[in-house]
Write a protein that holds these residues in place. Sequence first.
Motif, mmCIF file in Angstrom:
data_model
loop_
_atom_site.group_PDB
_atom_site.id
_atom_site.type_symbol
_atom_site.label_atom_id
_atom_site.label_comp_id
_atom_site.label_asym_id
_atom_site.label_seq_id
_atom_site.Cartn_x
_atom_site.Cartn_y
_atom_site.Cartn_z
ATOM 1 N N ARG A 192 -52.785 158.045 -62.993
ATOM 2 C CA ARG A 192 -51.869 157.473 -63.983
ATOM 3 C C ARG A 192 -51.700 155.962 -63.886
ATOM 4 N N MET A 193 -51.984 155.360 -62.736
ATOM 5 C CA MET A 193 -51.705 153.938 -62.549
ATOM 6 C C MET A 193 -52.858 153.257 -61.825
ATOM 7 N N VAL A 194 -53.101 152.018 -62.187
ATOM 8 C CA VAL A 194 -54.128 151.214 -61.525
ATOM 9 C C VAL A 194 -53.543 149.849 -61.193
ATOM 10 N N ARG A 195 -53.884 149.345 -60.008
ATOM 11 C CA ARG A 195 -53.556 147.961 -59.652
ATOM 12 C C ARG A 195 -54.842 147.246 -59.259
ATOM 13 N N ALA A 196 -54.967 145.995 -59.656
ATOM 14 C CA ALA A 196 -56.140 145.189 -59.297
ATOM 15 C C ALA A 196 -55.690 143.772 -59.028
ATOM 16 N N ILE A 197 -56.478 143.055 -58.246
ATOM 17 C CA ILE A 197 -56.172 141.680 -57.859
ATOM 18 C C ILE A 197 -57.185 140.724 -58.470
ATOM 19 N N LYS A 198 -56.684 139.633 -59.038
ATOM 20 C CA LYS A 198 -57.592 138.578 -59.490
ATOM 21 C C LYS A 198 -58.061 137.798 -58.273
ATOM 22 N N PRO A 199 -59.356 137.722 -58.039
ATOM 23 C CA PRO A 199 -59.847 137.057 -56.820
ATOM 24 C C PRO A 199 -59.588 135.559 -56.827
ATOM 25 N N ASP A 200 -59.482 134.991 -55.645
ATOM 26 C CA ASP A 200 -59.205 133.554 -55.488
ATOM 27 C C ASP A 200 -60.288 132.677 -56.064
ATOM 28 N N ASP A 201 -61.500 133.209 -56.135
ATOM 29 C CA ASP A 201 -62.625 132.375 -56.577
ATOM 30 C C ASP A 201 -62.930 132.539 -58.048
ATOM 31 N N HIS A 202 -61.978 133.157 -58.817
ATOM 32 C CA HIS A 202 -62.249 133.366 -60.240
ATOM 33 C C HIS A 202 -61.354 132.454 -61.064
ATOM 34 N N GLY A 203 -61.947 131.661 -61.888
ATOM 35 C CA GLY A 203 -61.206 130.848 -62.839
ATOM 36 C C GLY A 203 -60.505 129.646 -62.213
ATOM 37 N N GLU A 221 -59.642 146.451 -71.688
ATOM 38 C CA GLU A 221 -60.667 145.406 -71.579
ATOM 39 C C GLU A 221 -60.108 144.049 -71.998
ATOM 40 N N ARG A 222 -59.386 144.033 -73.108
ATOM 41 C CA ARG A 222 -58.830 142.771 -73.605
ATOM 42 C C ARG A 222 -57.749 142.241 -72.659
ATOM 43 N N ILE A 223 -56.875 143.129 -72.189
ATOM 44 C CA ILE A 223 -55.796 142.682 -71.298
ATOM 45 C C ILE A 223 -56.365 142.195 -69.971
ATOM 46 N N ALA A 224 -57.437 142.822 -69.497
ATOM 47 C CA ALA A 224 -58.100 142.349 -68.278
ATOM 48 C C ALA A 224 -58.633 140.936 -68.478
ATOM 49 N N ASP A 225 -59.206 140.667 -69.656
ATOM 50 C CA ASP A 225 -59.702 139.314 -69.948
ATOM 51 C C ASP A 225 -58.549 138.307 -69.990
ATOM 52 N N VAL A 226 -57.437 138.709 -70.614
ATOM 53 C CA VAL A 226 -56.253 137.841 -70.642
ATOM 54 C C VAL A 226 -55.781 137.568 -69.218
ATOM 55 N N ALA A 227 -55.788 138.605 -68.377
ATOM 56 C CA ALA A 227 -55.326 138.462 -66.995
ATOM 57 C C ALA A 227 -56.194 137.484 -66.205
ATOM 58 N N LEU A 228 -57.484 137.444 -66.510
ATOM 59 C CA LEU A 228 -58.376 136.531 -65.788
ATOM 60 C C LEU A 228 -58.035 135.066 -66.046
ATOM 61 N N THR A 229 -57.431 134.784 -67.185
ATOM 62 C CA THR A 229 -57.043 133.407 -67.489
ATOM 63 C C THR A 229 -55.549 133.161 -67.293
ATOM 64 N N SER A 230 -54.748 134.221 -67.285
ATOM 65 C CA SER A 230 -53.289 134.057 -67.256
ATOM 66 C C SER A 230 -52.633 134.527 -65.958
ATOM 67 N N LEU A 231 -53.429 134.979 -64.993
ATOM 68 C CA LEU A 231 -52.918 135.292 -63.659
ATOM 69 C C LEU A 231 -53.272 134.162 -62.698
ATOM 70 N N TYR A 232 -52.375 133.905 -61.763
ATOM 71 C CA TYR A 232 -52.746 133.037 -60.650
ATOM 72 C C TYR A 232 -53.851 133.715 -59.849
ATOM 73 N N ASN A 233 -54.673 132.949 -59.154
ATOM 74 C CA ASN A 233 -55.618 133.546 -58.218
ATOM 75 C C ASN A 233 -54.839 134.370 -57.196
ATOM 76 N N GLY A 234 -55.276 135.579 -56.975
ATOM 77 C CA GLY A 234 -54.544 136.482 -56.096
ATOM 78 C C GLY A 234 -53.442 137.253 -56.799
ATOM 79 N N GLY A 235 -53.270 136.997 -58.096
ATOM 80 C CA GLY A 235 -52.250 137.699 -58.869
ATOM 81 C C GLY A 235 -52.628 139.153 -59.118
ATOM 82 N N GLU A 236 -51.625 139.961 -59.475
ATOM 83 C CA GLU A 236 -51.817 141.405 -59.604
ATOM 84 C C GLU A 236 -51.764 141.859 -61.069
ATOM 85 N N LEU A 237 -52.642 142.778 -61.407
ATOM 86 C CA LEU A 237 -52.672 143.409 -62.718
ATOM 87 C C LEU A 237 -52.371 144.888 -62.543
ATOM 88 N N TYR A 238 -51.378 145.387 -63.281
ATOM 89 C CA TYR A 238 -50.993 146.795 -63.213
ATOM 90 C C TYR A 238 -51.162 147.442 -64.588
#
Length: 275
Positions: free
Chosen positions: A264-275, A213-230
């Motif tokens: 065992r693994m998850v990938r998600a994309i930060k949407p272009d319209d977030h942040g 949960e915390r790393i997902a929140d960090v990713a929302l501010t520290s990923l480029y739009n369209g960036g990937e979280l693994y």
Amino acid sequence: MQHSVQHILQELEGLYTRQEISVLTQLILEEVCGNKINHLSGSELRKAEDITFRLKSGEPIQYILGKTEFYGMPFMVTPDVLIPRPETEELVEWILAGNRQPGFSVLDIGTGSGCIAVTLAKKTHGANVYAWDISERALKVASENAFLNCVNVRFSLRDIFQPVDNSPVFDVIVSNPPYVTESEKTTMEANVLGFEPHGALFVPDDHALIFYERIADVALTSLYNGGELYFEINRDKGTEVCDMLRSKGFTHIELRKDISGNDRMVRAIKPDDHG
């Protein structure tokens, strides 16, 4: 030599499978004498006996030798870091399979031995690799592994539960955080419980996704739009992790199984319209 091998086999019999004993014997002889075909000297024999004694106590061979292999590369390991697992190699493979442009940036949160960050730095052209950990001792091991494999990784001592200020923005964020619940301790192997760092393993039963949960929140501010979280995940928490990411606005969420058939693994994309 044959007598020495036989002695090792007898000492480890019943504690490990035949296949494990065969591998351990090879590792011991390689460490002690480079697999020379001759009689062991007195000092070599004592070293072999010391390693065998420690194996009988359940200590992992990787900690005894102070080294292991990950993704075909040499890594130092100490009890300050988890021993890299084959499942994590699969996570790295997934990231590497992406069409990475030279100069892409990646952050490894909770780097431990540095196996993910160092491998990504080694196997990608011109990547800017950053790695965070809360443990100074772990960062020391990770830095040595970057040096050992001739790569540049920017390591930082960070507590992700503190505000993430002045952080760069990344194309990829990856994490293999603690995910074993306290109640799962009873099913774990003794050599893991007895020797590997608990802070890198366990989370409370009532807040099993605390790091995700915390790393997902960090990713929302520290990923480029369209960036990937693994993420590497607990095999029993795949649906929960995916639901959590969806609730935070991530898209294109994909859950993958490891070679053993476990989630065992998850990938998600930060949407272009977030942040």
